[in-house]
Design an enzyme around this catalytic site. Structure first.
Site, mmCIF file in Angstrom:
data_model
loop_
_atom_site.group_PDB
_atom_site.id
_atom_site.type_symbol
_atom_site.label_atom_id
_atom_site.label_comp_id
_atom_site.label_asym_id
_atom_site.label_seq_id
_atom_site.Cartn_x
_atom_site.Cartn_y
_atom_site.Cartn_z
ATOM 1 N N LYS A 137 37.000 40.667 34.637
ATOM 2 C CA LYS A 137 37.373 39.692 35.667
ATOM 3 C C LYS A 137 36.085 39.267 36.352
ATOM 4 O O LYS A 137 35.478 40.051 37.083
ATOM 5 C CB LYS A 137 38.348 40.331 36.672
ATOM 6 C CG LYS A 137 38.683 39.443 37.869
ATOM 7 C CD LYS A 137 39.729 40.097 38.768
ATOM 8 C CE LYS A 137 39.937 39.333 40.062
ATOM 9 N NZ LYS A 137 40.923 39.967 40.940
ATOM 10 N N TRP A 138 35.650 38.042 36.081
ATOM 11 C CA TRP A 138 34.358 37.538 36.589
ATOM 12 C C TRP A 138 34.643 36.685 37.814
ATOM 13 O O TRP A 138 35.226 35.608 37.701
ATOM 14 C CB TRP A 138 33.682 36.728 35.488
ATOM 15 C CG TRP A 138 32.318 36.209 35.791
ATOM 16 C CD1 TRP A 138 31.971 35.357 36.800
ATOM 17 C CD2 TRP A 138 31.104 36.477 35.066
ATOM 18 N NE1 TRP A 138 30.628 35.087 36.755
ATOM 19 C CE2 TRP A 138 30.068 35.757 35.694
ATOM 20 C CE3 TRP A 138 30.790 37.247 33.936
ATOM 21 C CZ2 TRP A 138 28.751 35.776 35.232
ATOM 22 C CZ3 TRP A 138 29.489 37.260 33.485
ATOM 23 C CH2 TRP A 138 28.474 36.535 34.131
ATOM 24 N N ASP A 139 34.221 37.180 38.949
ATOM 25 C CA ASP A 139 34.552 36.524 40.217
ATOM 26 C C ASP A 139 33.368 35.714 40.741
ATOM 27 O O ASP A 139 32.221 35.874 40.303
ATOM 28 C CB ASP A 139 34.954 37.605 41.234
ATOM 29 C CG ASP A 139 35.963 37.099 42.255
ATOM 30 O OD1 ASP A 139 36.036 35.876 42.472
ATOM 31 O OD2 ASP A 139 36.658 37.942 42.858
ATOM 32 N N ASP A 184 44.515 33.506 45.291
ATOM 33 C CA ASP A 184 44.645 34.794 45.984
ATOM 34 C C ASP A 184 45.991 34.878 46.690
ATOM 35 O O ASP A 184 46.378 35.946 47.163
ATOM 36 C CB ASP A 184 43.529 34.955 47.029
ATOM 37 C CG ASP A 184 42.206 35.342 46.389
ATOM 38 O OD1 ASP A 184 42.220 35.825 45.242
ATOM 39 O OD2 ASP A 184 41.160 35.153 47.033
HETATM 40 C C1 GLA Z 1 38.277 37.853 45.411
HETATM 41 C C2 GLA Z 1 39.363 37.843 44.349
HETATM 42 C C3 GLA Z 1 40.299 39.011 44.582
HETATM 43 C C4 GLA Z 1 39.513 40.307 44.579
HETATM 44 C C5 GLA Z 1 38.386 40.253 45.605
HETATM 45 C C6 GLA Z 1 37.477 41.460 45.491
HETATM 46 O O1 GLA Z 1 38.786 37.541 46.664
HETATM 47 O O2 GLA Z 1 40.042 36.623 44.338
HETATM 48 O O3 GLA Z 1 41.299 39.062 43.586
HETATM 49 O O4 GLA Z 1 38.988 40.510 43.291
HETATM 50 O O5 GLA Z 1 37.593 39.094 45.440
HETATM 51 O O6 GLA Z 1 36.441 41.440 46.402
#
Ligand code: GLA
Length: 695
Positions: free
Chosen positions: A449-451, A521
């Site tokens: 999961k690359w954020d 989110d």
């Molecule tokens: C973002 C993502 C969340 C979670 C947080 C972690 O807000 O959208 O799903 O992974 O970062 O810090």
């Protein structure tokens, strides 16, 4: 053959299953757009490049529908290309040079400037089955001096003349991404764009045009998208002459690319599609095009995942994660994902980004024992990263403060206590690549999961030559794509998710490397119905990650039904669920597995929009039409106002379908023409109805 060339009229016709797109050279040598719409019979049916209507106070040299609309001469609409040559000439006069047909589905038409050694090459690819045309522009500097590129679009789209044009687009913000918006256009420009460095939450690079009468099932819909994850721009321009042009591509805001001699520059790919059966068919064509051609699936469905973020936030450790993994496995979860907090000094969001080594306080023996446990429980293991970012409170930043975008005399604006690394720099790119490579080769990781949790600010790169400073916007995205491409190649079995503080990076550019998107989110199932609706206008359900989360919002069932409409994920705190809830979770997961192939890879029909006051209904049908899945949701129940009868779509009219939920057997013809009644007479209630062909 899908591309036809008619020498005597210097005209090309690109043909898909139902659509023709024609372009031709006029008497001035300019490449004019001629036609885009339902298939015609023969070359005599198309307009000729010199047939263009001339309007009062406009020169025939000025009013033009050129395929790329270079800025120069008497042209005033949004340009597709704008340049300054080394001799300070700020004018492009492009004329036809030659063309090439590659295979049976690709056309390249080359134009050159009348006096400068400068050429552009318009690439077209015909996606026959889905009535889509892909386009991009390649620019070559064949001279001896640099040329400044100031605006580069991937496509200019011209539309038939309608009495009204309605624009449909996707807008919103964090936690309310991808809301469907529609408006009738008047003269002037409507701009949707990102200036944030990434795709952004505020607008998505997708649009559709119709006459204002199209709906899910009927009407001609033209649509397009830009495959780019940085600053993009789509300019929808209705001229005073009631014609419509859409310029789609890179944002020219703060953009400048100095093209060196013998170098070329390539625009993002833009796509244009046409549906003669409303938004529904437009979306389905996009969905299948994406699954088959942009990111051909690994022949596997996206697995049911459990993500421990909501349960533990930053408080992750081996013992607790193992215990959650055991509970998740017992529910039928297939992939266990550990989110933020496993690395560096990451105890909250104030520190640690950049220190991509396992936090030994939380995981004394590294990640291996947890991963081993997860694998033994029969699940795959996934992990969260945010490699483009750094906290000032990190070893990485202390060592390399110059690695972030900045201007020496300005404050470095922080957001979520973090700064953005400059991926235009080779050393930064290499650092990220090495870090990811090490993480993925040392550990048995099946999902990343690359954020990316902030936008750009102070986009300076003081060490680079001044002429390159405004290239950062493009170089960042190119760097990112290069890293993902290399990781994809090296780890072909790993599933990649693109996340950006929710749905801030959903587009066709990153989709070449990403299997799924974190859409928002906001996991409130009621809100999510509308976010998901907008998402499915442009993107396919297999890539639509949806979680069931804790919360007082809506019933357990309602939350599950909503999340089951895409790639199902569970993110509840499993330690706090009652036995009854755990049991229900197990059953929903089991039920999802029975329908997930249809949901993820089937045809999607939006039968009732969540924007209606009543509720929402979405149906999926598998390719062989043996299974149909209907998700129905009720908004607030108003006395004696019932959901309208729902007529199903896309079934075999001759087939007999059985639904256990409704306890009926009916023919496809009956389900599609008479419809079904869905009795949902309680606030925020929902129902999942599965139809199985019995013969
Ligand atoms: C973002 C993502 C969340 C979670 C947080 C972690 O807000 O959208 O799903 O992974 O970062 O810090």
């Amino acid at each position: 053959m899908k591309i036809y060339y008619y020498e005597d009229q210097k005209t090309w016709v690109l043909s898909t299953q139902n659509v023709d797109y024609a372009l031709g050279v006029d008497r001035f040598g300019r490449l004019q757009h001629l036609y885009w719409g339902k298939s015609l019979k023969g070359i005599h049916d198309f307009p000729k490049a010199d047939d263009l209507r001339v309007y009062c106070f406009e020169s025939p040299k000025g009013y033009s529908r050129e395929e790329i609309m270079p800025w120069g001469g008497l042209k005033y609409t949004e340009p597709g290309l704008k340049v300054t040559f080394a001799n300070h000439t700020r004018d492009l006069d492009l004329v036809y040079d030659h063309f090439q047909i590659i295979g049976d589905a690709e056309l390249v038409v080359s134009l050159k400037d009348k006096s400068q050694l400068f050429s552009i090459h318009l690439h077209y690819r015909v996606i026959e089955n889905y009535d889509i045309i892909e386009r991009y522009v390649e620019i070559r500097n064949e001279g001896t001096m640099p040329v400044k590129l100031e605006q580069v679009m991937g496509a200019i789209w011209h539309f038939p003349v309608f009495s009204d044009y309605r624009l449909t687009y996707l807008a919103g913000h964090w936690a309310a991404e991808l809301q469907v918006r529609q408006e009738l256009l008047q003269e002037g420009k409507k701009v949707i764009e990102s200036r944030h460095g990434s795709t952004g939450h505020y607008f998505n690079p997708w649009f559709a045009i119709d006459t204002g009468t199209g709906n899910e099932e009927y009407g001609e819909i033209y649509y397009g998208a830009v495959a780019f994850s940085g600053n993009w721009k789509i300019v929808i321009e209705k001229t005073p002459f009631q014609t419509l042009q859409v310029a789609a591509g890179l944002n020219d805001f703060d953009f400048l690319w100095e093209l060196e001699p013998s170098q070329s520059f390539t625009s993002p790919v833009c796509i244009g599609g046409y549906s003669d059966c409303g938004f529904g068919k437009a979306s389905r064509n996009m969905h299948h095009y994406q699954q088959e051609l942009i990111r051909p699936s690994l022949n596997e469905l996206n697995p049911v995942l459990y993500n421990s973020w909501n349960a533990t936030i930053f408080d992750v450790n081996e013992k607790d994660q193992k215990s959650l993994a055991e509970k998740a496995a017992a529910l039928g979860v297939e992939l266990f994902v550990i989110d933020d907090g496993w690395f560096g000094q990451r105890y909250d969001d104030k520190a640690g980004l950049g220190n991509w080594y396992v936090n030994r306080e939380k995981f004394p023996d590294g990640l291996a024992p947890l991963i081993k446990h997860v694998r033994e429980l029969g699940m795959k293991f996934g992990i969260w990263v945010e490699p483009e970012m750094v906290n000032p409170d990190s070893d990485l930043y202390r060592k390399h403060p110059d690695w972030v975008y900045h201007f020496p005399d300005r404050e470095r604006s922080e957001f979520r206590n973090q700064l953005v690394l400059n991926l235009g720099r080779e050393d930064v790119k290499q650092f990220i690549l090495d870090m990811m490579d090490e993480l993925m080769s040392d550990n048995d990781i099946s999902f990343v999961k690359w954020d990316m949790n902030r936008y750009f600010s102070e986009p300076g790169w003081p060490e680079a030559p001044a002429s390159k400073h405004k290239e950062v916007w493009i170089r960042h995205v190119e760097g990112l794509y290069e890293i993902w491409r290399i990781l994809n190649e090296k780890y072909p079995k790993v599933t990649f998710e693109s996340c950006s503080g929710g749905g801030g990076r959903i587009d066709l550019g990153i989709m070449r490397y990403a299997d799924q998107f974190w859409v928002s989110d906001n996991c409130n199932a009621f809100d999510r119905l509308q976010i998901n609706e907008g998402y499915t206008y442009a993107y396919h359900a297999k890539a639509m990650a949806s979680w069931v989360v804790d919360g007082p919002w809506k019933s357990f069932k309602y939350r599950f039904h909503c999340a089951m409409m895409g790639a199902l994920g569970i993110a509840m705190n499993l330690n706090k669920l009652t036995e009854e809830e755990l049991d229900a979770t197990r059953q929903f997961i089991q039920q999802y597995k029975e329908i997930s192939a249809t949901v993820q890879e089937g045809d999607l029909y939006r039968l009732l929009s969540p924007r209606s006051s009543m509720g929402a209904v979405v149906q999926y049908v598998n390719k062989v039409k043996t299974q149909a899945v209907v998700f129905a949701f009720r908004h607030i129940y108003q006395l004696s106002l019932y959901l309208p009868p729902i007529r199903l779509k896309g079934l075999d009219p001759e087939g007999e379908y059985f639904s256990e939920t409704l306890n009926i057997t009916r023919s496809g013809a009956s389900l599609m023409n008479r419809g079904i009644e869905i009795k949902l007479n309680e606030n925020f209630s929902s129902q999942l109805i599965v139809f199985q062909m019995s013969h």
